[in-house]
Design an enzyme around this catalytic site. Structure first.
Site, PDB file in Angstrom:
ATOM      1  CG  HIS A 255      -5.407  -3.284   0.835  1.00 34.26           C
ATOM      2  ND1 HIS A 255      -6.560  -3.016   2.283  1.00 34.26           N
ATOM      3  CD2 HIS A 255      -5.313  -2.441   0.293  1.00 34.26           C
ATOM      4  CE1 HIS A 255      -6.797  -1.277   1.271  1.00 34.26           C
ATOM      5  NE2 HIS A 255      -6.226  -1.111   0.262  1.00 34.26           N
ATOM      6  CG  ASP A 308      -0.739  -2.258  -7.007  1.00 32.70           C
ATOM      7  OD1 ASP A 308      -1.691  -1.541  -7.082  1.00 32.70           O
ATOM      8  OD2 ASP A 308      -0.560  -1.372  -5.331  1.00 32.70           O
TER       9      ASP A 308
HETATM   10  N1  ACO Z   1       4.387  -9.837   1.902  1.00 36.19           N
HETATM   11  C1  ACO Z   1       4.682 -11.453   2.897  1.00 36.19           C
HETATM   12  N2  ACO Z   1       4.126 -10.740   4.087  1.00 36.19           N
HETATM   13  C2  ACO Z   1       3.395  -9.966   4.603  1.00 36.19           C
HETATM   14  C3  ACO Z   1       2.949  -8.859   3.552  1.00 36.19           C
HETATM   15  C4  ACO Z   1       3.166  -9.359   2.332  1.00 36.19           C
HETATM   16  N3  ACO Z   1       2.792  -8.788   1.948  1.00 36.19           N
HETATM   17  N4  ACO Z   1       1.852  -8.344   4.085  1.00 36.19           N
HETATM   18  C5  ACO Z   1       1.380  -8.229   4.717  1.00 36.19           C
HETATM   19  N5  ACO Z   1       2.960  -9.272   5.492  1.00 36.19           N
HETATM   20  C6  ACO Z   1       2.741  -9.645   6.656  1.00 36.19           C
HETATM   21  C7  ACO Z   1       3.074  -8.500   7.507  1.00 36.19           C
HETATM   22  O1  ACO Z   1       4.758  -9.376   7.629  1.00 36.19           O
HETATM   23  C8  ACO Z   1       3.062  -8.858   9.245  1.00 36.19           C
HETATM   24  O2  ACO Z   1       3.396  -9.892   9.948  1.00 36.19           O
HETATM   25  P1  ACO Z   1       4.115 -10.026  11.548  1.00 36.19           P
HETATM   26  O3  ACO Z   1       2.417 -10.022  12.057  1.00 36.19           O
HETATM   27  O4  ACO Z   1       4.722 -10.886  11.352  1.00 36.19           O
HETATM   28  O5  ACO Z   1       5.086  -9.121  11.571  1.00 36.19           O
HETATM   29  C9  ACO Z   1       1.530  -8.956   9.069  1.00 36.19           C
HETATM   30  O6  ACO Z   1       1.244  -9.576   7.204  1.00 36.19           O
HETATM   31  C10 ACO Z   1       0.942  -7.565   8.855  1.00 36.19           C
HETATM   32  O7  ACO Z   1       1.976  -6.611   8.117  1.00 36.19           O
HETATM   33  P2  ACO Z   1       1.876  -4.931   8.470  1.00 36.19           P
HETATM   34  O8  ACO Z   1       3.352  -3.982   7.266  1.00 36.19           O
HETATM   35  O9  ACO Z   1       1.717  -4.522   9.320  1.00 36.19           O
HETATM   36  O10 ACO Z   1       0.908  -4.966   7.522  1.00 36.19           O
HETATM   37  P3  ACO Z   1      -0.073  -3.530   6.967  1.00 36.19           P
HETATM   38  O11 ACO Z   1      -1.136  -3.060   7.513  1.00 36.19           O
HETATM   39  O12 ACO Z   1       0.831  -2.412   7.953  1.00 36.19           O
HETATM   40  O13 ACO Z   1       0.997  -3.269   5.452  1.00 36.19           O
HETATM   41  C11 ACO Z   1       0.855  -3.335   3.414  1.00 36.19           C
HETATM   42  C12 ACO Z   1      -0.283  -3.421   4.440  1.00 36.19           C
HETATM   43  C13 ACO Z   1       1.990  -1.833   3.197  1.00 36.19           C
HETATM   44  C14 ACO Z   1       0.555  -3.227   2.441  1.00 36.19           C
HETATM   45  C15 ACO Z   1       1.475  -4.534   3.360  1.00 36.19           C
HETATM   46  O14 ACO Z   1      -0.015  -5.815   3.679  1.00 36.19           O
HETATM   47  C16 ACO Z   1       2.527  -4.890   2.605  1.00 36.19           C
HETATM   48  O15 ACO Z   1       3.684  -4.276   2.380  1.00 36.19           O
HETATM   49  N6  ACO Z   1       2.079  -5.496   0.916  1.00 36.19           N
HETATM   50  C17 ACO Z   1       2.917  -5.510  -0.096  1.00 36.19           C
HETATM   51  C18 ACO Z   1       3.083  -4.639  -0.565  1.00 36.19           C
HETATM   52  C19 ACO Z   1       2.027  -4.332  -1.734  1.00 36.19           C
HETATM   53  O16 ACO Z   1       1.279  -4.951  -2.361  1.00 36.19           O
HETATM   54  N7  ACO Z   1       1.095  -2.607  -1.559  1.00 36.19           N
HETATM   55  C20 ACO Z   1       0.435  -2.367  -2.055  1.00 36.19           C
HETATM   56  C21 ACO Z   1      -1.055  -2.541  -1.216  1.00 36.19           C
HETATM   57  S1  ACO Z   1      -2.367  -1.847  -2.354  1.00 36.19           S
HETATM   58  C22 ACO Z   1      -2.666  -0.625  -2.832  1.00 36.19           C
HETATM   59  O17 ACO Z   1      -2.032   0.862  -1.732  1.00 36.19           O
HETATM   60  C23 ACO Z   1      -2.780   0.011  -3.790  1.00 36.19           C
END
Ligand code: ACO
Length: 372
Positions: A255, A308
């Site tokens: 998140h 979620d």
């Molecule tokens: N699985 C694996 N790795 C992850 C995940 C995940 N679900 N989420 C974040 N990371 C990692 C990224 O790869 C990144 O790693 P790095 O620094 O080595 O590149 C680091 O954690 C930071 O992640 P970002 O994607 O930059 O975080 P951001 O704040 O941009 O994204 C998001 C947040 C979009 C929710 C992300 O965590 C994600 O894609 N999660 C999966 C989809 C999901 O569950 N979405 C629902 C969110 S809640 C809602 O919207 C109601």
């Protein structure tokens, strides 16, 4: 050419509004609507009461609660022309495509002279009907028309399945959990539309389109895809490690704001655990194992389950098909979307950020034949 890079990728950390609607402490895992902790609201409130709170800023008295409940109950039915059109949609349409399209269509059928608040109530009342009617149409079942005597959440389950199931109050509470969450992607997108002084149907169509994506509200459906694919406890470790090795995101985790356990995921997990003690709940044990592995692997990155991850397991327990999970999210979040649109427009300024251009500037024009 010197370009000063000052880009906040994904607008991380950028404040775009001052708001008194909700507060999220991502380090402590706290969520507050209008000053009230989410745990308190879940315990004591209903979706109708919480909606009033989010819209108006204070808890309703008896008359005010009666007013909002009656308004929401009376506006549920859809215009006949819309239902006729829904019957002609391809049955393969995703419920989020249907919801996005019908909200947009409604804009052509509803009176234009209502206040924004009346429009907000009207759409909040109608969205469950759109979702339930589409479920019935898609499955060649006769429509079940709304019943004014039922609560918002009960009426939705009744329109879907013809009766109000056991534990329906948990469904009501799940709506409270999803009703608001600050300046998330869909709220921001709809606030941008509101800032152009567009109409409520355009504002909510924007929001639905944004919520649909798998990185946002669409993740709840993807979580169930994943749990189904895993299939049994023995496969969890291999499946999750394989995703991690391929650097794929694990749906339902991570998140932008919560760097600890999302309080909403914690609440949902506890409800499911309580039901699970008496009955087997599909996919719950697999989900617990997924969580254990992911928490272990990503301790340093602070990646925890988000709302979620567990919501789909609860909806699945009620017999709701997975492609209807994200529409149910929209059915609750419309309250937050409309509250933010109304709040922002009280002190409106059109959103107009910038992109830093890094392309060429002096190319010589050539026509299709290559002549200068
Ligand atoms: N699985 C694996 N790795 C992850 C995940 C995940 N679900 N989420 C974040 N990371 C990692 C990224 O790869 C990144 O790693 P790095 O620094 O080595 O590149 C680091 O954690 C930071 O992640 P970002 O994607 O930059 O975080 P951001 O704040 O941009 O994204 C998001 C947040 C979009 C929710 C992300 O965590 C994600 O894609 N999660 C999966 C989809 C999901 O569950 N979405 C629902 C969110 S809640 C809602 O919207 C109601």
């Amino acid at each position: 050419m010197d370009i000063e890079f000052d880009v906040k990728h994904g607008l991380e950390g950028v404040a775009v509004a001052i708001s008194s609607i909700s507060y999220v402490d991502g380090e402590k895992g706290e969520l507050v609507y209008r000053g009230f902790k989410i745990e308190d609201l879940i315990e004591n409130s209903t979706f109708e009461e919480t909606s009033y709170l989010i819209w108006f800023g204070s808890l309703p008295n008896e008359n005010e609660l009666d007013f909002i409940t009656t308004m929401l109950a009376k506006k549920r039915e859809l215009p006949e022309e819309i239902v006729k059109m829904m019957n002609s949609f391809p049955k393969t349409s995703h419920p989020m495509e249907v919801l996005r399209s019908v909200v947009s269509l409604l804009g052509m059928f509803e009176k234009k002279d209502k206040s924004t608040f009346e429009n907000a109530i009207n759409l909040t009342a109608k969205i469950p009907t759109i979702i339930a009617y589409w479920y019935r149409i898609k499955n060649n079942l006769p429509l079940i028309h709304p019943r004014e005597s039922l609560k918002h959440s009960e009426n939705f389950l009744y329109m879907m399945f013809g009766s109000v199931p056991e534990h329906s109050s948990l469904f009501d509470k799940a709506l409270i959990l999803h009703a608001e969450q600050g300046m998330n992607a869909s709220t921001f997108a709809s606030t941008v539309t509101a800032s152009t002084l567009s109409d409520i149907y355009s504002i909510i169509t924007t929001a639905i389109g944004t919520l649909k994506g798998p990185l946002h509200g669409g993740a709840n459906e993807k979580v169930l895809d994943m749990l189904e694919e895993i299939g049994n406890l023995e496969n969890v470790e291999f499946y999750i490690n394989d995703l991690i090795n391929r650097k794929e995101k694990i749906m339902g985790f991570g998140h932008r704001i919560y760097k600890t356990y999302d309080p909403r995921a914690k609440i949902l997990k506890n409800w499911i655990k309580d039901i699970f003690i008496n009955k087997k709940i599909k996919y719950f044990e697999i989900a617990l194992k997924v969580e254990e592995i992911v928490l272990n692997k990503f301790k340093e990155k602070k990646i925890y389950p988000n709302v979620d991850f567990y919501s789909g397991i609860l909806y699945n327990y009620f017999g709701i098909p997975k492609d209807f999970f994200t529409p149910i999210f929209a059915m609750a979040r419309i309250v937050g979307w409309t509250a933010h649109a109304m709040e922002y427009c009280k002190n409106n300024r059109i959103f107009r950020p910038k992109a830093i251009y890094n392309g060429p500037k002096n190319l010589k024009y050539k026509d299709v034949k290559g002549a200068e």
